[in-house]
Design a protein around this motif. Structure first.
Motif, PDB file in Angstrom:
ATOM      1  N   SER A  12       0.830  -1.215   0.000  1.00  0.00           N
ATOM      2  CA  SER A  12       0.000   0.000   0.000  1.00  0.00           C
ATOM      3  C   SER A  12       0.856   1.253   0.000  1.00  0.00           C
ATOM      4  O   SER A  12       1.867   1.317   0.712  1.00  0.00           O
ATOM      5  N   SER A  34      -6.137  -2.823 -10.002  1.00  0.00           N
ATOM      6  CA  SER A  34      -6.859  -4.018  -9.522  1.00  0.00           C
ATOM      7  C   SER A  34      -7.380  -3.841  -8.096  1.00  0.00           C
ATOM      8  O   SER A  34      -8.358  -4.469  -7.706  1.00  0.00           O
ATOM      9  N   ARG A  39     -11.951  -2.953  -3.667  1.00  0.00           N
ATOM     10  CA  ARG A  39     -12.653  -1.846  -3.000  1.00  0.00           C
ATOM     11  C   ARG A  39     -14.132  -1.830  -3.399  1.00  0.00           C
ATOM     12  O   ARG A  39     -15.006  -1.534  -2.590  1.00  0.00           O
ATOM     13  N   SER A 104      -9.020  -5.175   2.058  1.00  0.00           N
ATOM     14  CA  SER A 104      -7.875  -6.051   2.318  1.00  0.00           C
ATOM     15  C   SER A 104      -8.301  -7.304   3.092  1.00  0.00           C
ATOM     16  O   SER A 104      -7.696  -8.365   2.943  1.00  0.00           O
ATOM     17  N   ARG A 113     -10.901 -14.210  -4.809  1.00  0.00           N
ATOM     18  CA  ARG A 113      -9.733 -13.968  -5.675  1.00  0.00           C
ATOM     19  C   ARG A 113      -9.870 -14.718  -7.003  1.00  0.00           C
ATOM     20  O   ARG A 113      -9.537 -14.198  -8.057  1.00  0.00           O
ATOM     21  N   ARG A 137      -1.268  -6.495  -6.153  1.00  0.00           N
ATOM     22  CA  ARG A 137      -0.402  -7.273  -5.270  1.00  0.00           C
ATOM     23  C   ARG A 137       0.103  -8.537  -5.964  1.00  0.00           C
ATOM     24  O   ARG A 137       1.159  -9.053  -5.645  1.00  0.00           O
ATOM     25  N   ASP A 138      -0.735  -9.053  -6.897  1.00  0.00           N
ATOM     26  CA  ASP A 138      -0.449 -10.361  -7.503  1.00  0.00           C
ATOM     27  C   ASP A 138      -0.531 -10.318  -9.023  1.00  0.00           C
ATOM     28  O   ASP A 138      -0.780 -11.324  -9.659  1.00  0.00           O
ATOM     29  N   ARG A 164       0.596   8.668   1.953  1.00  0.00           N
ATOM     30  CA  ARG A 164      -0.838   8.392   2.072  1.00  0.00           C
ATOM     31  C   ARG A 164      -1.531   9.514   2.849  1.00  0.00           C
ATOM     32  O   ARG A 164      -2.621   9.949   2.499  1.00  0.00           O
ATOM     33  N   ARG A 189      -2.078  -3.716   7.131  1.00  0.00           N
ATOM     34  CA  ARG A 189      -2.423  -4.165   5.770  1.00  0.00           C
ATOM     35  C   ARG A 189      -1.276  -4.946   5.136  1.00  0.00           C
ATOM     36  O   ARG A 189      -1.483  -5.955   4.484  1.00  0.00           O
ATOM     37  N   ASP A 193      -1.548  -8.706   3.785  1.00  0.00           N
ATOM     38  CA  ASP A 193      -1.260  -8.997   2.377  1.00  0.00           C
ATOM     39  C   ASP A 193      -0.106  -9.999   2.217  1.00  0.00           C
ATOM     40  O   ASP A 193      -0.120 -10.847   1.337  1.00  0.00           O
ATOM     41  N   ARG A 196      -1.192 -13.817   3.921  1.00  0.00           N
ATOM     42  CA  ARG A 196      -2.359 -14.636   3.540  1.00  0.00           C
ATOM     43  C   ARG A 196      -1.881 -15.803   2.664  1.00  0.00           C
ATOM     44  O   ARG A 196      -0.852 -15.684   1.973  1.00  0.00           O
TER      45      ARG A 196
HETATM   46  O1  CDP Z   1      -4.246   1.960  -2.350  1.00  0.00           O
HETATM   47  P1  CDP Z   1      -3.769   0.774  -1.582  1.00  0.00           P
HETATM   48  O2  CDP Z   1      -2.470   0.253  -2.107  1.00  0.00           O
HETATM   49  O3  CDP Z   1      -3.776   0.982  -0.124  1.00  0.00           O
HETATM   50  O4  CDP Z   1      -4.835  -0.359  -1.774  1.00  0.00           O
HETATM   51  P2  CDP Z   1      -5.464  -0.873  -3.130  1.00  0.00           P
HETATM   52  O5  CDP Z   1      -4.402  -1.144  -4.145  1.00  0.00           O
HETATM   53  O6  CDP Z   1      -6.578   0.013  -3.542  1.00  0.00           O
HETATM   54  O7  CDP Z   1      -6.057  -2.293  -2.661  1.00  0.00           O
HETATM   55  C1  CDP Z   1      -6.962  -2.428  -1.578  1.00  0.00           C
HETATM   56  C2  CDP Z   1      -6.707  -3.781  -0.939  1.00  0.00           C
HETATM   57  O8  CDP Z   1      -7.036  -4.815  -1.871  1.00  0.00           O
HETATM   58  C3  CDP Z   1      -5.244  -4.037  -0.553  1.00  0.00           C
HETATM   59  O9  CDP Z   1      -4.985  -3.679   0.791  1.00  0.00           O
HETATM   60  C4  CDP Z   1      -5.040  -5.513  -0.792  1.00  0.00           C
HETATM   61  O10 CDP Z   1      -5.257  -6.249   0.386  1.00  0.00           O
HETATM   62  C5  CDP Z   1      -6.101  -5.892  -1.792  1.00  0.00           C
HETATM   63  N1  CDP Z   1      -5.568  -6.183  -3.123  1.00  0.00           N
HETATM   64  C6  CDP Z   1      -5.165  -7.478  -3.391  1.00  0.00           C
HETATM   65  O11 CDP Z   1      -5.204  -8.328  -2.520  1.00  0.00           O
HETATM   66  N2  CDP Z   1      -4.742  -7.804  -4.642  1.00  0.00           N
HETATM   67  C7  CDP Z   1      -4.654  -6.900  -5.604  1.00  0.00           C
HETATM   68  N3  CDP Z   1      -4.231  -7.271  -6.826  1.00  0.00           N
HETATM   69  C8  CDP Z   1      -5.018  -5.577  -5.352  1.00  0.00           C
HETATM   70  C9  CDP Z   1      -5.464  -5.231  -4.086  1.00  0.00           C
END
Ligand code: CDP
Length: 231
Positions: A12, A34, A39, A104, A113, A137-138, A164, A189, A193, A196
């Motif tokens: 994040s 993504s 969200r 999250s 997922r 993230r992935d 942030r 967070r 992340d 898990r």
């Molecule tokens: O802006 P921030 O990086 O805080 O969060 P985000 O990218 O908007 O994503 C929100 C939440 O979704 C993250 O805290 C992750 O836990 C999850 N996420 C995920 O698991 N896999 C992704 N490809 C994108 C987000």
């Protein structure tokens, strides 16, 4: 390997979204955030009066299918940095820290997922040959493992909290926000992340790990573009 997909993963507030959008603009590629999908799911969850407010793994298991069905049947539109769900602009609502935390928690659920995996790949296919920059993230490890250019963007947690904090102040004009709360929230967070079992946050073996703690946005963009041209 696909050289029309650039993945940018990382924790994040590491700057993924800002960098990804700029790279997409420069290359004329489409952009997919993504995190927005998780969200949106969190938004749908929080707008169901009969879903428990005391959210935990067990009650997510109970409602996951209803949630996924609602997501799959919803009209989602991305337009000029705005997100519309059933023609309602939900952008500022889904950007809140509360929705980020809920997203999250939901993101740790494997069925959720798997459904989103499908959605994301179809979305990429629909972009045709135009190219896609996507962050999350992935993206490099699970969703688009055949992308040629994979970036794993990191930054010191204190720097991320400061970024942030400034982003929230400028976007929401909410002066009550506290830097320390943001720092704590980011650490929680990261923990969720990384630990898990389903698609944890980690760099793909073939990712370029870029620490942008002490780099400007422009410097980071230039490094990514130079790397993209060499892979
Ligand atoms: O802006 P921030 O990086 O805080 O969060 P985000 O990218 O908007 O994503 C929100 C939440 O979704 C993250 O805290 C992750 O836990 C999850 N996420 C995920 O698991 N896999 C992704 N490809 C994108 C987000």
């Amino acid at each position: 390997m696909n050289n029309k997909i650039i993945t940018i993963d990382g924790p994040s507030a590491s700057g993924k979204g800002t960098i990804a959008k700029k790279i997409a603009d420069i290359l004329g590629f489409n952009y997919l955030d993504s995190g927005v999908l998780y969200r949106i799911l969190a938004y749908i969850y929080s707008s169901q009066p009969d879903f428990s407010h005391d959210i935990n793994t067990e009650n997510i298991q109970q409602c996951q299918q209803i949630l996924i069905d609602k997501f799959n049947h919803s009209k989602i539109l991305f337009e000029n940095n705005n997100i519309f769900l059933e023609n309602i602009n939900i952008t500022s609502f889904i950007r809140s820290e509360t929705i980020g935390t809920l997203a999250s928690i939901l993101a740790a659920n494997q069925n959720i997922r798997i459904q989103l995996l499908d959605w994301q790949r179809k979305y990429a296919l629909a972009q045709g040959l135009e190219g896609l920059v996507t962050d999350g993230r992935d993206m490099g490890t699970v969703v688009f493992p055949n992308a040629k250019c994979k970036i794993f963007l990191i930054a010191d947690v204190n720097k991320r909290a400061q970024r942030r904090y400034e982003q929230i102040i400028s976007q929401t004009k909410n002066q009550d926000v506290k830097l320390n709360d943001i720092l704590l929230n980011l650490k929680q967070r990261d923990e969720r992340d990384i630990n898990r079992s389903s698609s944890p946050l980690k760099p793909s073996n073939d990712a370029f790990i870029l620490d942008n703690s002490n780099l400007t946005i422009e410097e980071t963009v230039n490094i990514v573009l130079t790397y993209y041209k060499t892979v």
